[in-house]
Scaffold this motif. Structure first.
Motif, mmCIF file in Angstrom:
data_model
loop_
_atom_site.group_PDB
_atom_site.id
_atom_site.type_symbol
_atom_site.label_atom_id
_atom_site.label_comp_id
_atom_site.label_asym_id
_atom_site.label_seq_id
_atom_site.Cartn_x
_atom_site.Cartn_y
_atom_site.Cartn_z
ATOM 1 N N VAL A 110 37.802 36.066 42.522
ATOM 2 C CA VAL A 110 38.605 36.221 41.301
ATOM 3 C C VAL A 110 39.553 35.055 41.060
ATOM 4 O O VAL A 110 40.149 34.953 39.983
ATOM 5 C CB VAL A 110 39.380 37.553 41.334
ATOM 6 N N ALA A 111 39.697 34.166 42.047
ATOM 7 C CA ALA A 111 40.521 32.970 41.857
ATOM 8 C C ALA A 111 39.675 31.756 41.496
ATOM 9 O O ALA A 111 40.213 30.673 41.284
ATOM 10 C CB ALA A 111 41.317 32.664 43.127
ATOM 11 N N SER A 112 38.363 31.941 41.412
ATOM 12 C CA SER A 112 37.475 30.810 41.181
ATOM 13 C C SER A 112 37.523 30.342 39.735
ATOM 14 O O SER A 112 37.861 31.105 38.821
ATOM 15 C CB SER A 112 36.034 31.190 41.528
ATOM 16 N N GLU A 113 37.148 29.088 39.524
ATOM 17 C CA GLU A 113 37.095 28.568 38.163
ATOM 18 C C GLU A 113 36.003 29.245 37.359
ATOM 19 O O GLU A 113 36.156 29.452 36.146
ATOM 20 C CB GLU A 113 36.889 27.054 38.162
ATOM 21 N N LEU A 114 34.918 29.632 38.000
ATOM 22 C CA LEU A 114 33.863 30.312 37.260
ATOM 23 C C LEU A 114 34.348 31.642 36.687
ATOM 24 O O LEU A 114 33.935 32.035 35.589
ATOM 25 C CB LEU A 114 32.636 30.547 38.154
ATOM 26 N N MET A 115 35.211 32.342 37.418
ATOM 27 C CA MET A 115 35.776 33.574 36.873
ATOM 28 C C MET A 115 36.589 33.270 35.617
ATOM 29 O O MET A 115 36.463 33.957 34.587
ATOM 30 C CB MET A 115 36.654 34.275 37.916
ATOM 31 N N ALA A 116 37.426 32.237 35.686
ATOM 32 C CA ALA A 116 38.227 31.865 34.521
ATOM 33 C C ALA A 116 37.332 31.457 33.358
ATOM 34 O O ALA A 116 37.576 31.838 32.202
ATOM 35 C CB ALA A 116 39.190 30.738 34.884
ATOM 36 N N PRO A 125 40.273 37.833 36.779
ATOM 37 C CA PRO A 125 41.070 36.811 37.464
ATOM 38 C C PRO A 125 42.436 37.331 37.883
ATOM 39 O O PRO A 125 43.106 38.035 37.120
ATOM 40 C CB PRO A 125 41.214 35.706 36.401
ATOM 41 N N PHE A 126 42.850 37.028 39.109
ATOM 42 C CA PHE A 126 44.207 37.349 39.551
ATOM 43 C C PHE A 126 45.216 36.574 38.700
ATOM 44 O O PHE A 126 44.942 35.456 38.263
ATOM 45 C CB PHE A 126 44.401 36.954 41.020
#
Length: 551
Positions: free
Chosen positions: A194-200, A267-268
C-alpha cells in the motif's frame, strides 16, 4: 457484540440489487460472487447534483476515532433522510488486519460487507499490485543480468519489492547471492504494497491509457552518470499495465443498511497519499447525488493530501468536510492515560481539544465548510460532550453527536442534515500552494499552515536531491509528506497541538508515475513491523468456514 458477529448476522442483498439501487445495470458490472462486483469502465454518468463530502479526523490515538465507522454511518444517514448516496472507501491492507489496527470496514452497525472478504483477499486487487510491482523488480534485475544495456547503477535503484503484510525483516536485504547464474548482488528492500508507487498510480489513474502512461513515467533508478531511468526505457510498461487491468476497476459492495459503497485502492496516508481511487470517487459522483469519502489518518495527512493531490485528479473539491473526534481521543491528547479515559475529565478534554481546533483551522484554509462529528462512546458524559460543542461553537463550527457504532445511520441523521446544509452553501476551494512554487515552498506551506510547525530542516541528501529535481524539471509536482500519524510534528510522542517545532526531511522519493514527490520525515517507515501481540494470534476459522477474531 463484536463487529464481525454483527456483520455475520446480516445477509447481504444480491449485488445486482445494490447495483440497480446505484443506477448500474447488470451489463455495467462483473460479479465476484453474490455480494461483490467490479464496475466496468468507462464509468457511466447519471447524477446531476454531485455533492462530495470528505471525512477526516484529528490525529489518531490508541483510544480510537472511528473515522471509517462515521463515514459509513453518515452515508447510511444520508440515505435514511432521502438522499441518493454512495460511499467511497479504501481497501484494507493485510498489514494492519494481521497487525495492530485491524480491518477497515467500519464497526458496530456502520460497516461495509462482506467484511471478511473485504478485509482479506477481496477481489484480488492487492495481489495484482504486489505481482505487478515484483514483476517490474524482476525485470529490472534481469536487465542488469543480461548485459545492462541502459547502464543502470545497481547502487542507485530505487524500485523496491513489495509485500502486503508488515515484515520488518524485509526492510533491507541483499539479493543476487549464489553466483553468476543467480543475478547481480546488490542491496534491496521491501515496501508494504500500500506504500508502493503502483498503488498510488492505480488510485490516481483515469483509465487504462492513463494507467500505462503513468507506469511508463516511473523512475526505477539512475545510470552511472546519474541520469534517471524509467519504465519506458525498459520497454515493459505494457506488461505491467496488463497485470492491473482488472484491479483498475472499482469494487462495488454495500453497507449493513444496503447503501452502495465503492471500496477501491488502499494507500496509507502516513507514507503515501491516503485516498481511495479517483475512479471510485468519480463513480459515486457519477451515480449518486451525495458521495461520502474518507481520507486516511488525520486532516494533517490524508485530509491535506486529498485537497492537494486528489482534488485535481477527481476534478471536484469537497462541498463539506467532516472532522471526526472522540471524547476519549481528545482527553488522551490532553494528557490522560489510556487506562483512565473512562473517567470524566473536562479539563484534560478542553486542553486536548486544541488538536481538534488545529485541524478545523487547517481544513478551513481550503475555503470549504467544516463540521465536527463527535463519535459517541458509552463512557462519554453530558458535560464532556457539551464542552466539545462549546469549544467548536467558539470557533464558529458546529459539533454534532453521532452514535453510528450503536445505531448505524439512525444515529447520524442530525449530522447528515448539517452536512446537507453545509454542502449547499457557496464555497470557493483554495489550494494550499501553486504548482509553480518550489518544492521547498510547498513543503514549507504544509509544515507551517497544516502542521503548525515553525521550520523545515533538510538533510544533505535531501538538499542534493532538491537541486537535481530542478535540473530534471520535477519541481512543479505536488509534495506527499511521509510523517507519523500520531502527531502534528514528526515526533509521535508530541501530542495535542504543539507549536514551534521543526520538521526534518531526511530524503525525497520522486514518484513521477503518481505525479508527486514524497518527502520522508522523521523515522517514518515504508515497511511497518508487527506488534508484540499481532491480531493474527486471535484469529481462527471453524470447519464450516466461519471466521472469528477478525475486526
Amino acid at each position: 457484540m463484536k463487529d464481525i458477529e454483527i456483520a455475520q448476522k446480516v445477509t447481504p442483498a444480491p449485488i445486482t440489487e445494490i447495483a440497480a439501487k446505484a443506477g448500474l445495470s447488470a451489463d455495467e458490472i462483473d460479479q465476484y460472487g453474490s455480494a461483490k462486483a467490479k464496475v466496468k469502465l468507462p464509468l457511466p454518468r447519471k447524477s446531476t447534483k454531485r455533492k462530495l463530502i470528505l471525512v477526516t479526523s484529528i490525529n489518531p490515538t490508541p483510544a480510537g476515532e472511528g473515522k471509517s465507522t462515521v463515514t459509513i454511518g453518515l452515508g447510511d444517514a444520508l440515505t435514511k433522510i432521502g438522499k441518493s448516496t454512495m460511499i467511497a472507501l479504501r481497501e484494507p491492507s493485510l498489514g494492519p488486519v494481521m497487525g495492530m489496527k485491524g480491518g477497515a470496514t467500519g464497526g458496530g452497525y456502520s460497516q461495509v460487507i462482506p467484511m471478511e472478504d473485504i478485509n482479506l483477499h477481496f477481489t484480488g486487487d492487492m495481489h495484482a499490485l504486489t505481482a505487478a510491482n515484483n514483476t517490474l523488480a524482476a525485470l529490472i534485475d534481469n536487465h542488469i543480468q543480461q548485459g545492462n544495456e541502459l547502464g543502470i547503477d545497481q547502487r542507485r535503484i530505487q524500485w523496491k519489492r513489495t509485500l502486503d503484510i508488515n515484515d520488518r525483516a524485509l526492510r533491507r536485504i541483499v539479493i543476487g547471492l549464489g553466483g553468476p547464474t543467480s543475478g547481480v548482488p546488490r542491496e534491496d528492500g521491501f515496501d508494504i504494497t500500500v506504500a508502493s508507487e503502483l498503488m498510488a498510480i492505480l488510485c490516481l489513474s483515469e483509465n487504462i491509457s492513463d494507467l500505462k502512461t503513468r507506469i511508463n513515467r516511473i523512475v526505477i533508478g539512475y545510470t552511472h552518470d546519474r541520469q534517471p531511468v524509467t519504465v519506458a526505457d525498459l520497454k515493459v510498461g505494457g506488461a505491467i499495465t496488463l497485470l492491473l487491468k482488472d484491479a483498475l476497476r472499482p469494487n462495488l459492495v454495500q453497507t449493513l443498511a444496503h447503501t452502495p459503497a465503492m471500496v477501491h485502492g488502499g494507500p496509507f496516508a502516513n507514507i503515501a497519499h491516503g485516498c481511495n481511487s479517483v475512479l471510485a470517487t468519480q463513480a459515486g459522483l457519477n451515480l449518486a447525488d451525495y458521495t461520502v469519502t474518507e481520507a486516511g489518518f488525520g486532516a494533517d495527512l490524508g485530509g491535506e493530501k486529498f485537497m492537494d493531490i486528489n482534488v485535481p485528479a477527481v476534478g471536484q473539491a469537497p462541498d463539506a468536510v467532516v472532522i471526526v473526534a472522540t471524547i476519549r481521543a481528545l482527553k488522551m491528547h490532553g494528557g490522560v492515560a489510556l487506562a483512565d479515559l473512562g473517567t470524566e475529565n473536562v479539563a484534560a478534554l478542553q486542553q486536548g481539544a486544541a488538536n481538534l481546533g488545529h485541524h478545523i483551522h487547517a481544513m478551513q484554509q481550503y475555503g470549504v465548510p467544516v463540521v465536527v462529528a463527535i463519535n459517541e462512546f458509552t463512557a462519554d458524559t453530558e458535560q464532556e460532550i457539551q464542552a466539545v460543542k462549546d469549544y467548536c461553537a467558539n470557533l464558529g463550527v458546529e459539533a454534532v453527536l453521532a452514535d453510528v457504532w450503536g445505531q448505524g445511520g439512525a444515529g447520524a441523521t442530525d449530522l447528515a442534515k448539517v452536512v446537507v446544509k453545509l454542502a449547499d452553501q457557496p464555497s470557493e476551494f483554495k489550494p494550499l500552494y501553486a504548482a509553480s512554487d518550489s518544492i521547498e515552498a510547498k513543503v514549507n506551506a504544509v509544515v507551517t499552515k497544516i502542521y503548525g510547525g515553525a521550520n523545515v530542516e533538510y538533510s544533505g541528501k535531501a538538499k542534493r536531491q532538491l537541486r537535481s529535481f530542478v535540473k530534471y524539471g520535477w519541481d512543479n509536482l505536488p509534495v506527499c509528506m511521509a510523517k507519523t500519524q500520531y502527531s502534528l510534528s514528526d515526533n509521535p510522542k508530541l501530542l495535542g497541538a504543539p507549536t514551534g517545532f521543526t520538521i526534518k526531511v531526511r530524503e525525497f522519493v520522486p514518484k513521477l508515475g503518481a505525479g508527486f514527490i514524497v518527502a520522508l520525515t522523521g523515522n517514518v517507515l515504508t515497511m511497518p513491523g508487527l506488534p508484540k501481540h499481532p491480531a493474527a494470534l486471535d484469529m481462527d476459522i471453524t470447519a464450516d468456514g466461519k471466521i472469528s477474531g477478525l475486526f
